[in-house]
Scaffold this motif. Sequence first.
Motif, PDB file in Angstrom:
ATOM      1  N   TRP A   1     -24.899  47.351 -32.098  1.00 37.40           N
ATOM      2  CA  TRP A   1     -23.700  46.546 -31.893  1.00 37.40           C
ATOM      3  C   TRP A   1     -24.047  45.283 -31.102  1.00 37.40           C
ATOM      4  O   TRP A   1     -24.779  45.340 -30.122  1.00 37.40           O
ATOM      5  CB  TRP A   1     -22.649  47.339 -31.122  1.00 37.40           C
ATOM      6  CG  TRP A   1     -22.154  48.533 -31.848  1.00 37.40           C
ATOM      7  CD1 TRP A   1     -22.677  49.792 -31.819  1.00 37.40           C
ATOM      8  CD2 TRP A   1     -21.036  48.595 -32.725  1.00 37.40           C
ATOM      9  NE1 TRP A   1     -21.959  50.634 -32.629  1.00 37.40           N
ATOM     10  CE2 TRP A   1     -20.937  49.921 -33.195  1.00 37.40           C
ATOM     11  CE3 TRP A   1     -20.083  47.675 -33.169  1.00 37.40           C
ATOM     12  CZ2 TRP A   1     -19.944  50.336 -34.081  1.00 37.40           C
ATOM     13  CZ3 TRP A   1     -19.096  48.088 -34.035  1.00 37.40           C
ATOM     14  CH2 TRP A   1     -19.029  49.404 -34.495  1.00 37.40           C
TER      15      TRP A   1
ATOM     16  N   ARG B   1     -21.858  41.603 -29.661  1.00 40.61           N
ATOM     17  CA  ARG B   1     -20.496  41.116 -29.421  1.00 40.61           C
ATOM     18  C   ARG B   1     -20.507  39.625 -29.137  1.00 40.61           C
ATOM     19  O   ARG B   1     -21.515  39.070 -28.710  1.00 40.61           O
ATOM     20  CB  ARG B   1     -19.842  41.867 -28.258  1.00 40.61           C
ATOM     21  CG  ARG B   1     -20.465  41.592 -26.894  1.00 40.61           C
ATOM     22  CD  ARG B   1     -19.825  42.479 -25.823  1.00 40.61           C
ATOM     23  NE  ARG B   1     -20.377  42.213 -24.505  1.00 40.61           N
ATOM     24  CZ  ARG B   1     -20.092  42.924 -23.418  1.00 40.61           C
ATOM     25  NH1 ARG B   1     -19.244  43.972 -23.495  1.00 40.61           N
ATOM     26  NH2 ARG B   1     -20.621  42.620 -22.256  1.00 40.61           N
TER      27      ARG B   1
ATOM     28  N   TYR C   1     -16.608  42.593 -31.672  1.00 38.96           N
ATOM     29  CA  TYR C   1     -17.781  43.461 -31.728  1.00 38.96           C
ATOM     30  C   TYR C   1     -18.235  43.583 -33.174  1.00 38.96           C
ATOM     31  O   TYR C   1     -17.440  43.881 -34.075  1.00 38.96           O
ATOM     32  CB  TYR C   1     -17.439  44.835 -31.151  1.00 38.96           C
ATOM     33  CG  TYR C   1     -17.384  44.828 -29.648  1.00 38.96           C
ATOM     34  CD1 TYR C   1     -16.346  44.182 -28.976  1.00 38.96           C
ATOM     35  CD2 TYR C   1     -18.378  45.431 -28.887  1.00 38.96           C
ATOM     36  CE1 TYR C   1     -16.296  44.138 -27.591  1.00 38.96           C
ATOM     37  CE2 TYR C   1     -18.341  45.398 -27.500  1.00 38.96           C
ATOM     38  CZ  TYR C   1     -17.306  44.752 -26.862  1.00 38.96           C
ATOM     39  OH  TYR C   1     -17.276  44.715 -25.489  1.00 38.96           O
TER      40      TYR C   1
END
Length: 115
Positions: A36, A38, A94
């Motif tokens: 992930w 962001r 995200y």
Amino acid sequence: QVQLTESGGGLVQAGGSLRLSCATSEGTFSRYSMGWDRQAPGKEREFVAAISWSTGNIYYADSVKGRFTISRDNAKNTVYLQMNSLKPEDTAVYYCKAAGRNDYWGQGTQVTVSS
């Protein structure tokens, strides 16, 4: 073609929790490290967490260590990001990421943490 589909974003108060999910195909899941990133308004996209496809090693940005947990469900070809003790500075879009020979990102999911 790598397709990543995120879900689970939303609005939460500071101190709350959210869980993000990222679904992909079996072929992607078995050949790519998943993670992930962001991007907050007006800021560069930044790394949050990742899990290696080959070793299972897990990596976190210092800013989320101890609060976020990345995990993967091989049977569902899904990677998760459990976010606890959320802070207003965690507010961002995200993006799920598949990292390998090339990198791919999903469309993003908004996380907003109110103070």
